[in-house]
Design a protein around this motif. Structure first.
Motif, PDB file in Angstrom:
ATOM      1  N   ASP A  38       5.700  40.090  17.629  1.00 15.70           N
ATOM      2  CA  ASP A  38       4.724  40.998  17.008  1.00 15.70           C
ATOM      3  C   ASP A  38       3.321  40.400  17.039  1.00 15.70           C
ATOM      4  OD1 ASP A  38       6.771  42.780  16.480  1.00 15.70           O
ATOM      5  OD2 ASP A  38       6.951  42.240  14.362  1.00 15.70           O
ATOM      6  N   ARG A  39       3.213  39.118  16.676  1.00 18.46           N
ATOM      7  CA  ARG A  39       1.901  38.463  16.629  1.00 18.46           C
ATOM      8  C   ARG A  39       1.301  38.333  18.025  1.00 18.46           C
ATOM      9  NH1 ARG A  39      -0.794  35.115  12.733  1.00 18.46           N
ATOM     10  NH2 ARG A  39       0.467  36.357  11.306  1.00 18.46           N
ATOM     11  N   ALA A  40       2.148  38.041  19.018  1.00 16.57           N
ATOM     12  CA  ALA A  40       1.671  37.854  20.400  1.00 16.57           C
ATOM     13  C   ALA A  40       1.492  39.176  21.139  1.00 16.57           C
ATOM     14  CB  ALA A  40       2.649  36.968  21.164  1.00 16.57           C
ATOM     15  N   ASN A  41       1.962  40.255  20.525  1.00 14.07           N
ATOM     16  CA  ASN A  41       1.893  41.580  21.135  1.00 14.07           C
ATOM     17  C   ASN A  41       2.659  41.619  22.463  1.00 14.07           C
ATOM     18  OD1 ASN A  41       1.218  44.297  21.112  1.00 14.07           O
ATOM     19  ND2 ASN A  41      -0.725  43.958  22.181  1.00 14.07           N
ATOM     20  N   VAL A  42       3.874  41.046  22.418  1.00 15.43           N
ATOM     21  CA  VAL A  42       4.784  41.079  23.569  1.00 15.43           C
ATOM     22  C   VAL A  42       6.158  41.525  23.071  1.00 15.43           C
ATOM     23  CG1 VAL A  42       3.560  39.245  24.829  1.00 15.43           C
ATOM     24  CG2 VAL A  42       5.503  38.651  23.357  1.00 15.43           C
ATOM     25  N   ASN A  43       7.028  41.867  24.001  1.00  9.01           N
ATOM     26  CA  ASN A  43       8.406  42.209  23.634  1.00  9.01           C
ATOM     27  C   ASN A  43       9.196  40.926  23.395  1.00  9.01           C
ATOM     28  OD1 ASN A  43       8.183  45.051  23.947  1.00  9.01           O
ATOM     29  ND2 ASN A  43       8.256  44.769  26.172  1.00  9.01           N
ATOM     30  N   ARG A  44      10.229  41.027  22.575  1.00 11.09           N
ATOM     31  CA  ARG A  44      11.113  39.863  22.351  1.00 11.09           C
ATOM     32  C   ARG A  44      11.675  39.342  23.671  1.00 11.09           C
ATOM     33  NH1 ARG A  44      14.485  39.374  17.484  1.00 11.09           N
ATOM     34  NH2 ARG A  44      16.137  39.122  19.003  1.00 11.09           N
ATOM     35  N   GLY A  45      11.991  40.260  24.574  1.00 13.27           N
ATOM     36  CA  GLY A  45      12.534  39.890  25.881  1.00 13.27           C
ATOM     37  C   GLY A  45      11.587  38.993  26.673  1.00 13.27           C
ATOM     38  N   THR A  46      10.299  39.214  26.491  1.00 15.94           N
ATOM     39  CA  THR A  46       9.309  38.380  27.184  1.00 15.94           C
ATOM     40  C   THR A  46       9.414  36.938  26.703  1.00 15.94           C
ATOM     41  OG1 THR A  46       7.829  40.272  27.420  1.00 15.94           O
ATOM     42  CG2 THR A  46       6.846  38.084  27.667  1.00 15.94           C
ATOM     43  N   ILE A  47       9.631  36.762  25.429  1.00 15.27           N
ATOM     44  CA  ILE A  47       9.783  35.410  24.882  1.00 15.27           C
ATOM     45  C   ILE A  47      11.047  34.776  25.451  1.00 15.27           C
ATOM     46  CG2 ILE A  47      10.153  34.044  22.789  1.00 15.27           C
ATOM     47  CD1 ILE A  47       8.408  36.178  21.321  1.00 15.27           C
ATOM     48  N   TYR A  48      12.141  35.524  25.438  1.00 14.84           N
ATOM     49  CA  TYR A  48      13.416  34.989  25.944  1.00 14.84           C
ATOM     50  C   TYR A  48      13.394  34.771  27.457  1.00 14.84           C
ATOM     51  CZ  TYR A  48      15.518  35.596  21.364  1.00 14.84           C
ATOM     52  OH  TYR A  48      15.819  35.486  20.035  1.00 14.84           O
ATOM     53  N   LEU A  49      12.491  35.428  28.142  1.00 14.28           N
ATOM     54  CA  LEU A  49      12.345  35.221  29.572  1.00 14.28           C
ATOM     55  C   LEU A  49      11.847  33.797  29.867  1.00 14.28           C
ATOM     56  CD1 LEU A  49      12.391  36.604  32.388  1.00 14.28           C
ATOM     57  CD2 LEU A  49      10.019  37.263  31.971  1.00 14.28           C
ATOM     58  N   HIS A  50      11.042  33.259  28.931  1.00 18.19           N
ATOM     59  CA  HIS A  50      10.419  31.951  29.136  1.00 18.19           C
ATOM     60  C   HIS A  50      11.030  30.828  28.294  1.00 18.19           C
ATOM     61  CE1 HIS A  50       7.331  33.932  31.476  1.00 18.19           C
ATOM     62  NE2 HIS A  50       7.137  34.780  30.494  1.00 18.19           N
ATOM     63  N   TYR A  51      11.661  31.194  27.171  1.00 20.62           N
ATOM     64  CA  TYR A  51      12.163  30.181  26.228  1.00 20.62           C
ATOM     65  C   TYR A  51      13.539  30.573  25.727  1.00 20.62           C
ATOM     66  CZ  TYR A  51       7.146  29.512  26.323  1.00 20.62           C
ATOM     67  OH  TYR A  51       5.849  29.336  26.752  1.00 20.62           O
ATOM     68  N   THR A  52      14.389  29.582  25.506  1.00 21.91           N
ATOM     69  CA  THR A  52      15.744  29.826  25.020  1.00 21.91           C
ATOM     70  C   THR A  52      15.720  30.389  23.607  1.00 21.91           C
ATOM     71  OG1 THR A  52      16.454  27.918  26.305  1.00 21.91           O
ATOM     72  CG2 THR A  52      18.002  28.754  24.685  1.00 21.91           C
ATOM     73  N   ASP A  53      14.889  29.790  22.765  1.00 17.57           N
ATOM     74  CA  ASP A  53      14.744  30.204  21.376  1.00 17.57           C
ATOM     75  C   ASP A  53      13.443  29.621  20.837  1.00 17.57           C
ATOM     76  OD1 ASP A  53      15.284  27.481  20.917  1.00 17.57           O
ATOM     77  OD2 ASP A  53      17.366  27.858  20.377  1.00 17.57           O
ATOM     78  N   LYS A  54      13.186  29.795  19.555  1.00 18.84           N
ATOM     79  CA  LYS A  54      11.925  29.315  18.996  1.00 18.84           C
ATOM     80  C   LYS A  54      11.837  27.787  19.012  1.00 18.84           C
ATOM     81  CE  LYS A  54      13.153  29.295  14.080  1.00 18.84           C
ATOM     82  NZ  LYS A  54      12.805  29.839  12.761  1.00 18.84           N
ATOM     83  N   TYR A  55      12.959  27.111  18.960  1.00 19.34           N
ATOM     84  CA  TYR A  55      12.965  25.648  19.003  1.00 19.34           C
ATOM     85  C   TYR A  55      12.591  25.148  20.395  1.00 19.34           C
ATOM     86  CZ  TYR A  55      15.239  26.355  14.557  1.00 19.34           C
ATOM     87  OH  TYR A  55      15.514  26.774  13.288  1.00 19.34           O
ATOM     88  N   ASP A  56      13.103  25.820  21.415  1.00 21.72           N
ATOM     89  CA  ASP A  56      12.739  25.492  22.791  1.00 21.72           C
ATOM     90  C   ASP A  56      11.243  25.720  23.003  1.00 21.72           C
ATOM     91  OD1 ASP A  56      13.185  24.891  25.610  1.00 21.72           O
ATOM     92  OD2 ASP A  56      13.074  27.058  25.980  1.00 21.72           O
ATOM     93  N   LEU A  57      10.728  26.802  22.472  1.00 21.41           N
ATOM     94  CA  LEU A  57       9.301  27.117  22.563  1.00 21.41           C
ATOM     95  C   LEU A  57       8.469  26.009  21.915  1.00 21.41           C
ATOM     96  CD1 LEU A  57       6.730  28.837  22.887  1.00 21.41           C
ATOM     97  CD2 LEU A  57       7.518  30.231  20.969  1.00 21.41           C
ATOM     98  N   LEU A  58       8.843  25.616  20.693  1.00 18.76           N
ATOM     99  CA  LEU A  58       8.101  24.566  19.996  1.00 18.76           C
ATOM    100  C   LEU A  58       8.196  23.239  20.750  1.00 18.76           C
ATOM    101  CD1 LEU A  58       6.389  23.777  17.551  1.00 18.76           C
ATOM    102  CD2 LEU A  58       8.525  23.269  16.339  1.00 18.76           C
ATOM    103  N   ASP A  59       9.388  22.897  21.232  1.00 21.79           N
ATOM    104  CA  ASP A  59       9.560  21.661  22.006  1.00 21.79           C
ATOM    105  C   ASP A  59       8.668  21.654  23.244  1.00 21.79           C
ATOM    106  OD1 ASP A  59      11.430  20.665  20.255  1.00 21.79           O
ATOM    107  OD2 ASP A  59      13.160  21.128  21.524  1.00 21.79           O
ATOM    108  N   LYS A  60       8.603  22.761  23.946  1.00 20.57           N
ATOM    109  CA  LYS A  60       7.778  22.827  25.158  1.00 20.57           C
ATOM    110  C   LYS A  60       6.294  22.722  24.826  1.00 20.57           C
ATOM    111  CE  LYS A  60      10.917  24.807  28.418  1.00 20.57           C
ATOM    112  NZ  LYS A  60      11.926  25.805  28.422  1.00 20.57           N
ATOM    113  N   MET A  61       5.896  23.302  23.719  1.00 18.80           N
ATOM    114  CA  MET A  61       4.490  23.191  23.300  1.00 18.80           C
ATOM    115  C   MET A  61       4.149  21.737  22.968  1.00 18.80           C
ATOM    116  SD  MET A  61       4.235  26.592  20.904  1.00 18.80           S
ATOM    117  CE  MET A  61       2.674  26.136  20.192  1.00 18.80           C
TER     118      MET A  61
END
Length: 182
Positions: A38-61
């Motif tokens: 919602d904050r990024a103005n993208v679909n949930r699928g877009t997030i899952y396309l690039h990251y396994t979950d929110k922990y993977d996202l944080l680790d990559k950042m």
């Protein structure tokens, strides 16, 4: 180097910015993928396309910033601690929201430990416990002590709203390091 599609890069930047903004507002554990989408103005699928979950996202950042700091260390290898520190403090300042959130948030202890590991790794070649004023000191104690001091100084700087300029912080922490790594 592989060129990333601008739309992908734009989505990833929006996702990363959304996570940091949300972490500055609430605990990472309370953030959902839907909140990020919602904050990024993208679909949930877009997030899952690039990251396994929110922990993977944080680790990559986190790893992205650690690698950037490591690269800065390499480029500052021939500089004094004061000059090299200035390069870091400029980077910290230009990524204020990320670092202030990571160092002030209870949800990101992993970042603090990775940051400390990086500092210890970068200081290790500079340590001389065979001679001079540090003769006889345990290398690991020495590295942990100064690594923790650097992390603590950066935390203090962010938690207090950067009361000193990046240049002053670099000069003062660099002077302290120069005195002890001679």
């Amino acid at each position: 180097m592989l060129k990333v599609d601008r739309r992908i890069a734009k989505s990833q930047t929006a996702i990363k910015n959304a996570v940091i903004e949300l972490m500055s507002e609430k605990s990472f554990d309370d953030i959902t993928i839907q909140d990020i989408a919602d904050r990024a103005n993208v679909n949930r699928g877009t997030i899952y396309l690039h990251y396994t979950d929110k922990y993977d996202l944080l680790d990559k950042m986190i790893e992205e910033h650690i690698e950037n700091l490591r690269d800065l260390c390499q480029s500052a290898a021939d500089m004094t601690f004061q000059e090299g520190n200035y390069v870091w403090y400029e980077y910290f300042e230009s990524h204020y929201l990320f670092f202030s959130t990571m160092l002030a948030s209870k949800g990101a202890p992993y970042f603090r430990s990775r940051f400390l590991e990086l500092i210890v790794e970068e200081f290790k070649p500079e340590v001389d416990i065979e001679g001079g004023k540090n003769k006889g000191l345990n290398e690991e104690v020495f590295l942990q002590f100064f690594g923790s001091a650097v992390v603590g100084a950066v935390e203090w700087w962010f938690k207090n709203g950067m009361p000193l300029s990046a240049r002053v912080m670099a000069e003062q922490t660099g002077a302290l390091l120069d005195r002890n790594f001679e």
